[in-house]
Design an enzyme around this catalytic site. Structure first.
Site, PDB file in Angstrom:
ATOM      1  CG  HIS A 135       9.425  -5.235 -35.957  1.00 40.73           C
ATOM      2  ND1 HIS A 135       9.472  -6.234 -35.017  1.00 40.73           N
ATOM      3  CD2 HIS A 135       8.343  -5.520 -36.745  1.00 40.73           C
ATOM      4  CE1 HIS A 135       8.486  -7.085 -35.221  1.00 40.73           C
ATOM      5  NE2 HIS A 135       7.781  -6.677 -36.252  1.00 40.73           N
ATOM      6  CE  LYS A 139       6.536  -3.479 -33.471  1.00 43.26           C
ATOM      7  NZ  LYS A 139       5.184  -2.890 -33.371  1.00 43.26           N
TER       8      LYS A 139
END
Length: 263
Positions: A135, A139
């Site tokens: 990701h 994140k």
């Protein structure tokens, strides 16, 4: 239909755009500076609300929306410890809730394939699974909620895998950008884990929306399945489709129930 948005970050903006493109009306937008508007008449006029906020705020947002008589689609993750409490309260309020770690239609098809493959592999002990998720660098939590859902699917349908184990997080930079996840994994110190555990290794790189790969590796070959998101639009479209699906319903639902009807 009329849709209310709870949370107006990047995902909220994407959901608003796609909802309008599909002909829907946005009747209320709730953000950090106007949370009290969940109690407004405009919010109560919605056929469904789509909630993407934070683990700390999502449970109360869901309950307040149910109290207003508005079915809720919740994409916030990290509040599993309160899930039972929230679902019980929504049921008491005769509301409707569909909460999922990922509303992307592609991801949910991928999860169906993942579970079928896991079931097949119950009979082939020479293959062992490994999961890699990537990701964007913003994140910080790991593994992703989607990775955990995929892992739980493998555990449910494979008789040899009884748990999943977090192998940690790796930040991708100029030193390792040309390496495969498997090559990077070979260079890091991994925690000890049970032989019946599914290892999950997380990567954080640039603005990657989300990539999940599951390898079933043996001494002679490897079977690999991957879902790679191209943008947030897949998640947003799935959330809007879920709002269309839940409008007029009562009860606690799962994304699996919705997918069964769609497929």
């Amino acid at each position: 239909m009329k849709i209310a948005l709870i949370g107006y970050g990047k995902m909220g903006h994407a959901i608003e755009r796609i909802a309008r493109e599909r002909g829907h009306e946005i009747v209320s937008i709730i953000d950090v500076d106007n949370n009290a508007d969940i109690d407004s008449e405009a919010f109560a006029s919605a056929d469904a609300a789509i909630e993407f906020t934070t683990p700390a705020t999502a449970p109360d947002n869901v309950v307040r929306a149910a109290a207003a008589g508005v079915p809720v689609i919740c994409g916030s993750t990290g509040w599993a410890s309160r899930r039972e409490e929230v679902e019980k309260r929504v049921s008491e309020l005769d509301g409707a809730l569909l909460a999922s770690s990922n509303f992307s239609i592609g991801v949910n098809v991928f999860n169906i394939v993942n579970r079928k493959l896991a079931a097949l592999m119950s009979h082939l002990p020479q293959y062992m699974p490994h999961m890699y998720e990537t990701h964007h660098v913003h994140k910080l939590d790991h593994p992703s909620g989607t990775a955990i859902t995929l892992a739980e699917g493998i555990i449910a349908d494979n008789s040899r895998i009884n748990s999943w184990a977090d192998e940690g997080i790796v930040w991708i930079d100029e030193n390792n950008a040309s390496m495969t996840p498997q090559e990077i994994e070979a260079t890091i110190e991994k925690p000890a884990m049970d032989t019946d555990a599914l290892p999950v290794l997380s990567f954080r790189e640039g603005e990657v929306p989300g990539t999940h790969t599951i390898d079933w590796d043996s001494a002679v070959d490897c079977i690999s399945i991957t879902h790679r998101a191209k943008s947030r639009d897949g998640f947003a479209l799935g959330a809007v489709m879920a709002a269309e699906w839940i409008a007029g319903r009562k009860g606690i639902f799962t994304i699996e129930t919705m997918m069964e009807e769609l497929l």
